[in-house]
Write an enzyme that holds these catalytic residues in place. Sequence first.
Site, mmCIF file in Angstrom:
data_model
loop_
_atom_site.group_PDB
_atom_site.id
_atom_site.type_symbol
_atom_site.label_atom_id
_atom_site.label_comp_id
_atom_site.label_asym_id
_atom_site.label_seq_id
_atom_site.Cartn_x
_atom_site.Cartn_y
_atom_site.Cartn_z
ATOM 1 C CE LYS A 11 109.055 42.630 45.887
ATOM 2 N NZ LYS A 11 107.849 41.843 46.261
ATOM 3 C CE1 TYR A 51 106.997 39.695 41.240
ATOM 4 C CE2 TYR A 51 106.957 42.007 40.601
ATOM 5 C CZ TYR A 51 107.391 40.998 41.454
ATOM 6 O OH TYR A 51 108.209 41.293 42.515
ATOM 7 C CG ASN A 114 107.116 41.416 49.938
ATOM 8 O OD1 ASN A 114 107.492 42.097 48.982
ATOM 9 N ND2 ASN A 114 106.704 40.169 49.805
ATOM 10 C CG HIS A 117 111.755 39.437 43.130
ATOM 11 N ND1 HIS A 117 110.629 38.681 42.937
ATOM 12 C CD2 HIS A 117 112.718 38.917 42.314
ATOM 13 C CE1 HIS A 117 110.891 37.745 42.023
ATOM 14 N NE2 HIS A 117 112.153 37.872 41.636
ATOM 15 C CD GLU A 128 112.623 36.081 38.662
ATOM 16 O OE1 GLU A 128 111.481 35.643 38.869
ATOM 17 O OE2 GLU A 128 113.439 36.295 39.589
HETATM 18 P P1 GDP Z 1 107.785 35.887 46.920
HETATM 19 O O1 GDP Z 1 108.437 34.921 45.976
HETATM 20 O O2 GDP Z 1 108.078 35.588 48.364
HETATM 21 O O3 GDP Z 1 108.097 37.334 46.588
HETATM 22 O O4 GDP Z 1 106.193 35.710 46.800
HETATM 23 P P2 GDP Z 1 105.261 35.348 45.536
HETATM 24 O O5 GDP Z 1 106.092 34.936 44.360
HETATM 25 O O6 GDP Z 1 104.225 34.407 46.023
HETATM 26 O O7 GDP Z 1 104.524 36.718 45.226
HETATM 27 C C1 GDP Z 1 105.185 37.751 44.514
HETATM 28 C C2 GDP Z 1 104.905 39.063 45.205
HETATM 29 O O8 GDP Z 1 103.512 39.369 45.092
HETATM 30 C C3 GDP Z 1 105.177 39.097 46.714
HETATM 31 O O9 GDP Z 1 106.523 39.324 47.051
HETATM 32 C C4 GDP Z 1 104.286 40.254 47.159
HETATM 33 O O10 GDP Z 1 104.893 41.516 46.870
HETATM 34 C C5 GDP Z 1 103.077 40.080 46.244
HETATM 35 N N1 GDP Z 1 102.025 39.299 46.920
HETATM 36 C C6 GDP Z 1 101.992 37.955 47.170
HETATM 37 N N2 GDP Z 1 100.870 37.594 47.811
HETATM 38 C C7 GDP Z 1 100.170 38.750 47.988
HETATM 39 C C8 GDP Z 1 98.913 39.051 48.588
HETATM 40 O O11 GDP Z 1 98.203 38.179 49.099
HETATM 41 N N3 GDP Z 1 98.513 40.364 48.559
HETATM 42 C C9 GDP Z 1 99.270 41.342 47.973
HETATM 43 N N4 GDP Z 1 98.827 42.615 47.955
HETATM 44 N N5 GDP Z 1 100.466 41.096 47.404
HETATM 45 C C10 GDP Z 1 100.900 39.824 47.417
HETATM 46 MG MG MG Z 2 108.102 34.595 43.934
#
Ligand code: GDP
Ligand code: MG
Length: 140
Positions: A11, A51, A114, A117, A128
């Site tokens: 990222k 997304y 973070n 992905h 994807e």
């Molecule tokens: P992942 O699969 O571990 O990447 O997590 P998710 O699929 O739940 O979320 C996708 C991405 O959205 C995450 O990697 C973060 O970059 C972002 N994200 C998820 N939860 C939060 C949050 O509570 N706050 C913010 N700012 N970004 C979030």
């Molecule tokens: Mg995810």
Amino acid sequence: MALERTFSMIKPDATRRNLTGAITKMLEDAGLRVVASRRVWMSLRDAQGFYAVHKDRPFFAELTEFMSSGPTIVQVLEGENAIAKNREVMGATNPAQAAEGTIRKVHALSIGENSVHGSDAPETAAQEIRYWFSDTEIVG
Ligand code: GDP
Ligand code: MG
């Protein structure tokens, strides 16, 4: 288990800090092979499309603006059990909860920024990969 493919992104928070090589090495050290890779600065529209599953989440705008704020490395990774293995080496979404030695524990800045992905299931991995790569760009 047979060879599996998953989709990965490095990222913008990580490319900005010149961590492309460091993160790719952690993926390779975990037994994953990079079989496709491209550097892209995605548009907001690309990020919103990628997304779309999160479109009703409160962080959607922040996430898509962040993902289009700088260059990203999009990759296809191949290996035994690649989807689960990649999730394991990435660590938990929130770096504060990520296990020691994981990419997010070592490099992530916050739950949003973070660093990586990774696809979470065979269906999303296929979808994807198709979003970013044509078949001829993937060389196993
Ligand atoms: P992942 O699969 O571990 O990447 O997590 P998710 O699929 O739940 O979320 C996708 C991405 O959205 C995450 O990697 C973060 O970059 C972002 N994200 C998820 N939860 C939060 C949050 O509570 N706050 C913010 N700012 N970004 C979030
Ligand atoms: Mg995810």
